[in-house]
Design a protein around this motif. Structure first.
Motif, PDB file in Angstrom:
ATOM      1  N   TYR A  17       0.623  -1.274  -0.025  1.00  0.00           N
ATOM      2  CA  TYR A  17       0.066  -0.157  -0.145  1.00  0.00           C
ATOM      3  C   TYR A  17       0.904   1.239  -0.169  1.00  0.00           C
ATOM      4  O   TYR A  17       1.781   1.379   0.765  1.00  0.00           O
ATOM      5  CB  TYR A  17      -0.871   0.028   1.155  1.00  0.00           C
ATOM      6  CG  TYR A  17      -2.080  -0.969   1.053  1.00  0.00           C
ATOM      7  CD1 TYR A  17      -3.200  -0.766   0.359  1.00  0.00           C
ATOM      8  CD2 TYR A  17      -2.099  -2.295   1.677  1.00  0.00           C
ATOM      9  CE1 TYR A  17      -4.312  -1.629  -0.004  1.00  0.00           C
ATOM     10  CE2 TYR A  17      -3.218  -3.017   1.462  1.00  0.00           C
ATOM     11  CZ  TYR A  17      -4.091  -2.833   0.641  1.00  0.00           C
ATOM     12  OH  TYR A  17      -5.311  -3.507   0.617  1.00  0.00           O
ATOM     13  N   ASN A  44      -5.806 -11.432  11.309  1.00  0.00           N
ATOM     14  CA  ASN A  44      -6.175 -10.078  10.808  1.00  0.00           C
ATOM     15  C   ASN A  44      -4.911  -9.288  10.067  1.00  0.00           C
ATOM     16  O   ASN A  44      -3.933  -9.431  10.789  1.00  0.00           O
ATOM     17  CB  ASN A  44      -6.806  -9.268  12.010  1.00  0.00           C
ATOM     18  CG  ASN A  44      -8.078  -9.812  12.452  1.00  0.00           C
ATOM     19  OD1 ASN A  44      -8.179  -9.952  13.525  1.00  0.00           O
ATOM     20  ND2 ASN A  44      -9.027 -10.118  11.490  1.00  0.00           N
ATOM     21  N   GLY A  45      -5.389  -8.777   9.086  1.00  0.00           N
ATOM     22  CA  GLY A  45      -4.099  -7.941   8.432  1.00  0.00           C
ATOM     23  C   GLY A  45      -3.076  -8.767   7.625  1.00  0.00           C
ATOM     24  O   GLY A  45      -1.994  -8.304   7.196  1.00  0.00           O
ATOM     25  N   SER A  46      -3.374  -9.962   7.402  1.00  0.00           N
ATOM     26  CA  SER A  46      -2.361 -10.723   6.429  1.00  0.00           C
ATOM     27  C   SER A  46      -2.509 -10.466   5.049  1.00  0.00           C
ATOM     28  O   SER A  46      -1.463 -11.082   4.445  1.00  0.00           O
ATOM     29  CB  SER A  46      -2.727 -12.322   6.660  1.00  0.00           C
ATOM     30  OG  SER A  46      -3.043 -12.700   7.929  1.00  0.00           O
ATOM     31  N   GLY A  47      -3.554  -9.870   4.678  1.00  0.00           N
ATOM     32  CA  GLY A  47      -3.627  -9.547   3.281  1.00  0.00           C
ATOM     33  C   GLY A  47      -4.590 -10.456   2.444  1.00  0.00           C
ATOM     34  O   GLY A  47      -4.376 -10.412   1.248  1.00  0.00           O
ATOM     35  N   LYS A  48      -5.690 -11.160   3.162  1.00  0.00           N
ATOM     36  CA  LYS A  48      -6.563 -11.824   2.444  1.00  0.00           C
ATOM     37  C   LYS A  48      -7.502 -10.810   1.391  1.00  0.00           C
ATOM     38  O   LYS A  48      -7.467 -11.453   0.379  1.00  0.00           O
ATOM     39  CB  LYS A  48      -7.337 -12.564   3.255  1.00  0.00           C
ATOM     40  CG  LYS A  48      -6.504 -13.497   4.537  1.00  0.00           C
ATOM     41  CD  LYS A  48      -7.283 -14.105   5.267  1.00  0.00           C
ATOM     42  CE  LYS A  48      -8.289 -13.165   6.425  1.00  0.00           C
ATOM     43  NZ  LYS A  48      -7.566 -12.531   7.316  1.00  0.00           N
ATOM     44  N   THR A  49      -7.800  -9.878   2.101  1.00  0.00           N
ATOM     45  CA  THR A  49      -8.937  -8.978   1.257  1.00  0.00           C
ATOM     46  C   THR A  49      -8.001  -8.346   0.232  1.00  0.00           C
ATOM     47  O   THR A  49      -8.387  -8.228  -1.052  1.00  0.00           O
ATOM     48  CB  THR A  49      -9.309  -7.946   2.318  1.00  0.00           C
ATOM     49  OG1 THR A  49     -10.256  -8.515   3.292  1.00  0.00           O
ATOM     50  CG2 THR A  49     -10.327  -6.946   1.392  1.00  0.00           C
ATOM     51  N   THR A  50      -6.793  -7.985   0.569  1.00  0.00           N
ATOM     52  CA  THR A  50      -6.028  -7.465  -0.633  1.00  0.00           C
ATOM     53  C   THR A  50      -5.918  -8.437  -1.707  1.00  0.00           C
ATOM     54  O   THR A  50      -6.071  -8.004  -2.894  1.00  0.00           O
ATOM     55  CB  THR A  50      -4.569  -7.106   0.276  1.00  0.00           C
ATOM     56  OG1 THR A  50      -4.777  -6.082   1.336  1.00  0.00           O
ATOM     57  CG2 THR A  50      -3.771  -6.518  -0.959  1.00  0.00           C
ATOM     58  N   GLN A  91     -15.955  -8.035   1.861  1.00  0.00           N
ATOM     59  CA  GLN A  91     -15.919  -8.100   3.323  1.00  0.00           C
ATOM     60  C   GLN A  91     -16.839  -7.304   4.065  1.00  0.00           C
ATOM     61  O   GLN A  91     -17.530  -7.832   5.103  1.00  0.00           O
ATOM     62  CB  GLN A  91     -14.674  -7.941   4.095  1.00  0.00           C
ATOM     63  CG  GLN A  91     -14.364  -7.955   5.439  1.00  0.00           C
ATOM     64  CD  GLN A  91     -12.791  -8.118   5.807  1.00  0.00           C
ATOM     65  OE1 GLN A  91     -12.118  -7.938   5.222  1.00  0.00           O
ATOM     66  NE2 GLN A  91     -12.765  -8.583   7.053  1.00  0.00           N
TER      67      GLN A  91
HETATM   68  N1  LIG Z   1      -6.189   1.054   1.892  1.00  0.00           N
HETATM   69  C1  LIG Z   1      -5.305   0.802   2.666  1.00  0.00           C
HETATM   70  N2  LIG Z   1      -4.149   1.522   2.821  1.00  0.00           N
HETATM   71  C2  LIG Z   1      -2.969   1.275   3.503  1.00  0.00           C
HETATM   72  N3  LIG Z   1      -2.889  -0.014   4.223  1.00  0.00           N
HETATM   73  C3  LIG Z   1      -3.823  -0.631   4.108  1.00  0.00           C
HETATM   74  C4  LIG Z   1      -5.179  -0.389   3.317  1.00  0.00           C
HETATM   75  N4  LIG Z   1      -5.888  -1.629   3.254  1.00  0.00           N
HETATM   76  C5  LIG Z   1      -5.373  -2.491   4.081  1.00  0.00           C
HETATM   77  N5  LIG Z   1      -4.189  -1.980   4.473  1.00  0.00           N
HETATM   78  C6  LIG Z   1      -3.277  -2.868   5.455  1.00  0.00           C
HETATM   79  O1  LIG Z   1      -2.922  -3.965   4.797  1.00  0.00           O
HETATM   80  C7  LIG Z   1      -2.871  -5.079   5.638  1.00  0.00           C
HETATM   81  C8  LIG Z   1      -3.552  -6.312   5.115  1.00  0.00           C
HETATM   82  O2  LIG Z   1      -4.929  -5.781   4.853  1.00  0.00           O
HETATM   83  P1  LIG Z   1      -6.223  -6.741   4.543  1.00  0.00           P
HETATM   84  O3  LIG Z   1      -7.415  -5.964   4.862  1.00  0.00           O
HETATM   85  O4  LIG Z   1      -5.716  -7.673   2.981  1.00  0.00           O
HETATM   86  O5  LIG Z   1      -5.916  -8.002   5.446  1.00  0.00           O
HETATM   87  P2  LIG Z   1      -7.016  -9.315   5.982  1.00  0.00           P
HETATM   88  O6  LIG Z   1      -5.987 -10.413   5.917  1.00  0.00           O
HETATM   89  O7  LIG Z   1      -8.112  -9.261   4.912  1.00  0.00           O
HETATM   90  O8  LIG Z   1      -7.473  -8.911   7.330  1.00  0.00           O
HETATM   91  P3  LIG Z   1      -8.737  -9.076   8.272  1.00  0.00           P
HETATM   92  O9  LIG Z   1      -8.757 -10.515   8.522  1.00  0.00           O
HETATM   93  O10 LIG Z   1      -8.907  -8.063   9.296  1.00  0.00           O
HETATM   94  O11 LIG Z   1     -10.018  -8.764   7.333  1.00  0.00           O
HETATM   95  C9  LIG Z   1      -3.025  -4.444   6.889  1.00  0.00           C
HETATM   96  O12 LIG Z   1      -1.990  -4.212   7.567  1.00  0.00           O
HETATM   97  C10 LIG Z   1      -3.933  -3.065   6.698  1.00  0.00           C
HETATM   98  O13 LIG Z   1      -3.702  -2.202   7.742  1.00  0.00           O
END
Ligand SMILES: Nc1ncnc2c1ncn2[C@@H]1O[C@H](COP(=O)(O)OP(=O)(O)OP(=O)(O)O)[C@@H](O)[C@H]1O
Ligand SMILES: [Mg+2]
Length: 243
Positions: A17, A44-50, A91
């Motif tokens: 990001y 949480n925060g592993s990058g799954k949604t990303t 999500q």
């Molecule tokens: N728009 C953004 N700008 C900056 N950092 C971001 C942004 N979106 C997510 N992040 C960061 O990227 C990392 C991964 O986020 P992501 O949402 O992909 O995690 P996740 O595995 O889906 O988590 P969760 O289980 O909480 O949904 C996190 O540290 C989050 O803070």
């Protein structure tokens, strides 16, 4: 003989990001085939949604190669085609729902894909009925409860008749009964999907293969699979057969 079609092929995907110190996705590889049902479990925060957003072209990777249905995709135009065939359940339901009533929201996708109004309404009614939501057609979307929004969101995805689903925490806000209904619905669909969830038993009920994410990469997780077995089956690690 292997007639499974490769649906998603990610090679060396890297994403950071803007302004962040580390890559969220770091040289990630993933191959996903037709007929597959994968559960993705990671903190949480592993990058799954990303990762899901990268597959849909909502975020552009800094490096790596994406092939969907055997075709390289990189430009917005390529991803428009991807979005017709792969349905993403966001999500957050509020990212998915925007029309005044449930029926309008569910019909929006098919209308957008070029269906006539009659066809779109017909598909939407069938989809709502499939999810046990027939009584919801005229409900005001923003007044739905969290769990109701979740299911209606799924209806908006399914009404577009995708070939593949990416489900980002589909059980958020669902009570036990509704979760069971969702498990039944997913198992009765003839669709490949990747499902992100923190609920082990749910993942076990809908996805025979479990993956985890660590350090921006994705791995098949045999240990977690056994762990889930211990939770779900009384037999634990003792050898046992599955019907
Ligand atoms: N728009 C953004 N700008 C900056 N950092 C971001 C942004 N979106 C997510 N992040 C960061 O990227 C990392 C991964 O986020 P992501 O949402 O992909 O995690 P996740 O595995 O889906 O988590 P969760 O289980 O909480 O949904 C996190 O540290 C989050 O803070
Ligand atoms: Mg997430």
């Amino acid at each position: 003989m292997n007639n499974k079609q490769q649906i998603i092929n990610l090679e060396g995907i890297t994403f950071r990001y803007p302004g962040a110190r580390e890559n969220v996705i770091d040289n990630l590889d993933l191959k996903f085939f037709s007929g597959s049902r994968i559960g993705l479990i990671a903190p949480n925060g592993s990058g799954k949604t990303t990762l899901f957003h990268i597959i849909m072209g909502l975020l552009k990777p800094d490096a790596g190669r994406i092939e969907i249905f055997g075709q390289p995709v990189s430009r917005e135009k390529d991803f428009e085609k991807v979005r017709r065939r792969i349905g993403l359940l966001f999500q957050d339901a509020d990212d998915q729902l925007f029309s005044p009533t449930v029926l309008e929201d569910v019909a929006f996708g098919p209308l957008n894909l070029g269906k006539s109004k009659e066809e779109a309404i017909d598909i939407s009614r069938k989809t709502l009925a499939f999810l046990g939501l027939s009584d919801f057609e005229e409900r005001i979307t923003f007044k739905l409860s969290g769990g109701e929004k979740r299911l209606v969101s799924l209806a908006t995805v399914l009404s577009m008749e995708p070939e593949v689903l990416l489900l980002d925490e589909p059980t958020t806000g669902l009570d036990n009964h509704t979760r069971e209904k969702l498990i039944e619905a997913l198992n009765s669909l003839d669709l490949a999907y990747i499902v992100i969830s923190h609920e082990y038993d749910f993942v076990n009920a809908v996805a025979p293969e479990i993956y985890k994410m660590e350090n921006g990469q994705i791995f098949h997780d045999e240990e977690l699979q056994i762990h889930i077995h211990e939770h779900v089956h009384r037999y634990g690690r003792e050898p046992h057969k599955h019907g």
